[in-house]
Design a protein around this motif. Structure first.
Motif, PDB file in Angstrom:
ATOM      1  N   LYS A   3      -8.343  10.260  -5.830  1.00 19.43           N
ATOM      2  CA  LYS A   3      -8.102  10.736  -4.472  1.00 19.43           C
ATOM      3  C   LYS A   3      -9.310  10.412  -3.610  1.00 19.43           C
ATOM      4  O   LYS A   3     -10.434  10.791  -3.923  1.00 19.43           O
ATOM      5  CB  LYS A   3      -7.856  12.244  -4.460  1.00 19.43           C
ATOM      6  CG  LYS A   3      -6.561  12.641  -5.111  1.00 19.43           C
ATOM      7  CD  LYS A   3      -6.386  14.137  -5.092  1.00 19.43           C
ATOM      8  CE  LYS A   3      -5.130  14.506  -5.872  1.00 19.43           C
ATOM      9  NZ  LYS A   3      -4.986  15.938  -6.011  1.00 19.43           N
ATOM     10  N   LEU A   4      -9.075   9.724  -2.519  1.00 24.46           N
ATOM     11  CA  LEU A   4     -10.144   9.406  -1.570  1.00 24.46           C
ATOM     12  C   LEU A   4     -10.283  10.529  -0.548  1.00 24.46           C
ATOM     13  O   LEU A   4     -11.372  11.008  -0.277  1.00 24.46           O
ATOM     14  CB  LEU A   4      -9.835   8.080  -0.875  1.00 24.46           C
ATOM     15  CG  LEU A   4     -10.823   7.617   0.176  1.00 24.46           C
ATOM     16  CD1 LEU A   4     -12.183   7.346  -0.450  1.00 24.46           C
ATOM     17  CD2 LEU A   4     -10.296   6.358   0.855  1.00 24.46           C
ATOM     18  N   ILE A   5      -9.141  10.945  -0.021  1.00 25.05           N
ATOM     19  CA  ILE A   5      -9.101  11.977   1.015  1.00 25.05           C
ATOM     20  C   ILE A   5      -8.097  13.037   0.606  1.00 25.05           C
ATOM     21  O   ILE A   5      -6.987  12.715   0.171  1.00 25.05           O
ATOM     22  CB  ILE A   5      -8.685  11.367   2.373  1.00 25.05           C
ATOM     23  CG1 ILE A   5      -9.766  10.441   2.894  1.00 25.05           C
ATOM     24  CG2 ILE A   5      -8.331  12.454   3.387  1.00 25.05           C
ATOM     25  CD1 ILE A   5      -9.361   9.618   4.098  1.00 25.05           C
ATOM     26  N   GLU A   6      -8.503  14.292   0.770  1.00 25.31           N
ATOM     27  CA  GLU A   6      -7.574  15.386   0.510  1.00 25.31           C
ATOM     28  C   GLU A   6      -7.786  16.466   1.571  1.00 25.31           C
ATOM     29  O   GLU A   6      -8.874  17.031   1.690  1.00 25.31           O
ATOM     30  CB  GLU A   6      -7.792  15.959  -0.889  1.00 25.31           C
ATOM     31  CG  GLU A   6      -6.708  16.920  -1.295  1.00 25.31           C
ATOM     32  CD  GLU A   6      -6.813  17.319  -2.758  1.00 25.31           C
ATOM     33  OE1 GLU A   6      -5.930  18.069  -3.195  1.00 25.31           O
ATOM     34  OE2 GLU A   6      -7.760  16.903  -3.442  1.00 25.31           O
ATOM     35  N   THR A  31      -2.875  13.864   1.206  1.00 25.08           N
ATOM     36  CA  THR A  31      -3.682  13.214   0.180  1.00 25.08           C
ATOM     37  C   THR A  31      -3.580  11.710   0.380  1.00 25.08           C
ATOM     38  O   THR A  31      -2.482  11.182   0.580  1.00 25.08           O
ATOM     39  CB  THR A  31      -3.195  13.576  -1.243  1.00 25.08           C
ATOM     40  OG1 THR A  31      -3.289  14.993  -1.399  1.00 25.08           O
ATOM     41  CG2 THR A  31      -4.027  12.901  -2.297  1.00 25.08           C
ATOM     42  N   VAL A  32      -4.726  11.033   0.340  1.00 25.68           N
ATOM     43  CA  VAL A  32      -4.768   9.575   0.427  1.00 25.68           C
ATOM     44  C   VAL A  32      -5.543   9.077  -0.784  1.00 25.68           C
ATOM     45  O   VAL A  32      -6.696   9.468  -0.999  1.00 25.68           O
ATOM     46  CB  VAL A  32      -5.454   9.089   1.726  1.00 25.68           C
ATOM     47  CG1 VAL A  32      -5.503   7.568   1.768  1.00 25.68           C
ATOM     48  CG2 VAL A  32      -4.739   9.641   2.958  1.00 25.68           C
ATOM     49  N   ASP A  33      -4.904   8.233  -1.582  1.00 24.47           N
ATOM     50  CA  ASP A  33      -5.550   7.659  -2.760  1.00 24.47           C
ATOM     51  C   ASP A  33      -6.338   6.416  -2.365  1.00 24.47           C
ATOM     52  O   ASP A  33      -6.019   5.747  -1.373  1.00 24.47           O
ATOM     53  CB  ASP A  33      -4.508   7.281  -3.813  1.00 24.47           C
ATOM     54  CG  ASP A  33      -3.822   8.494  -4.417  1.00 24.47           C
ATOM     55  OD1 ASP A  33      -4.477   9.552  -4.502  1.00 24.47           O
ATOM     56  OD2 ASP A  33      -2.645   8.376  -4.789  1.00 24.47           O
ATOM     57  N   GLU A  36      -4.900   3.010  -0.831  1.00 20.50           N
ATOM     58  CA  GLU A  36      -3.627   3.299  -0.174  1.00 20.50           C
ATOM     59  C   GLU A  36      -3.772   3.134   1.343  1.00 20.50           C
ATOM     60  O   GLU A  36      -4.807   3.459   1.916  1.00 20.50           O
ATOM     61  CB  GLU A  36      -3.216   4.736  -0.502  1.00 20.50           C
ATOM     62  CG  GLU A  36      -1.870   5.140   0.025  1.00 20.50           C
ATOM     63  CD  GLU A  36      -1.477   6.549  -0.410  1.00 20.50           C
ATOM     64  OE1 GLU A  36      -0.290   6.855  -0.300  1.00 20.50           O
ATOM     65  OE2 GLU A  36      -2.344   7.332  -0.839  1.00 20.50           O
ATOM     66  N   PHE A  37      -2.738   2.635   1.982  1.00 17.23           N
ATOM     67  CA  PHE A  37      -2.694   2.530   3.436  1.00 17.23           C
ATOM     68  C   PHE A  37      -1.787   3.620   3.977  1.00 17.23           C
ATOM     69  O   PHE A  37      -0.685   3.822   3.468  1.00 17.23           O
ATOM     70  CB  PHE A  37      -2.165   1.160   3.888  1.00 17.23           C
ATOM     71  CG  PHE A  37      -3.131   0.050   3.638  1.00 17.23           C
ATOM     72  CD1 PHE A  37      -4.090  -0.287   4.590  1.00 17.23           C
ATOM     73  CD2 PHE A  37      -3.101  -0.653   2.447  1.00 17.23           C
ATOM     74  CE1 PHE A  37      -4.979  -1.299   4.356  1.00 17.23           C
ATOM     75  CE2 PHE A  37      -4.000  -1.676   2.208  1.00 17.23           C
ATOM     76  CZ  PHE A  37      -4.937  -1.996   3.164  1.00 17.23           C
ATOM     77  N   VAL A  38      -2.263   4.313   5.010  1.00 20.76           N
ATOM     78  CA  VAL A  38      -1.510   5.420   5.593  1.00 20.76           C
ATOM     79  C   VAL A  38      -1.508   5.258   7.103  1.00 20.76           C
ATOM     80  O   VAL A  38      -2.532   4.935   7.696  1.00 20.76           O
ATOM     81  CB  VAL A  38      -2.147   6.781   5.208  1.00 20.76           C
ATOM     82  CG1 VAL A  38      -1.429   7.919   5.892  1.00 20.76           C
ATOM     83  CG2 VAL A  38      -2.147   6.962   3.706  1.00 20.76           C
TER      84      VAL A  38
END
Length: 162
Positions: A3-6, A31-33, A36-38
């Motif tokens: 997880k990069l961002i939570e 959550t951003v792994d 991953e592109f969001v």
């Protein structure tokens, strides 16, 4: 994948407790792994910019948790947050924030100067970033000599270079 961002139940409230209180973020979880592109989309006033400011460590949540690579951003010093903004997170503002009196190359090199990168390495990093977005032939142009899409590419190059 790590997880990069939570974000866990994150609130950003301006004027909390006042009659004119504004809840820009109201219990956001995300959550951003790594890798991953969001995309963040929503209506005007829905909190997209506020969320980007929180994610970019430009602002801290009023309540809730923001874990960046497992570390709560509240536990970081101003110096550590500044390092993250300078070296870890590329941020492209809607208006691009290009300096009109500088060339394309100088605009991309500028944040690298602030990072203390020597002139030779700084130039190489900026040239590589500009080449990646197809602007290698526009190095000496000023932002006013470019269309909006090209200016956006300069801003992207600046984020890539750092």
């Amino acid at each position: 994948m790590a997880k990069l961002i939570e974000l866990k139940n994150v609130f950003k409230i301006y004027g909390e407790g006042l009659e004119s209180e504004v809840r820009a973020l109201d219990g956001v979880s995300l959550t951003v792994d790594r890798g991953e592109f969001v995309a963040i989309v929503g209506q005007s006033g829905s909190g997209k910019s506020t969320m980007m400011n929180v994610l970019g460590c430009l602002d801290i949540p009023t309540r809730g948790d923001y874990l960046l690579e497992g570390t709560d951003v509240r536990d970081l010093t101003d110096k550590e947050l500044s390092r993250i903004r300078n070296k870890e997170i590329g941020f492209i503002f809607q208006q691009y924030n290009l300096i009109q009196t500088l060339t394309v190359l100088e605009n991309v090199e500028l944040p690298l100067i602030y990072q203390g990168i020597n002139a030779f390495d700084r130039r190489d990093m900026a040239l590589e970033a500009l080449d990646r977005v197809g602007l290698a032939g526009r190095l000496n142009h000023k932002p006013t000599e470019m269309c909006g899409g090209q200016q956006q590419l300069v801003a992207i190059s600046r984020a890539i270079a750092t």
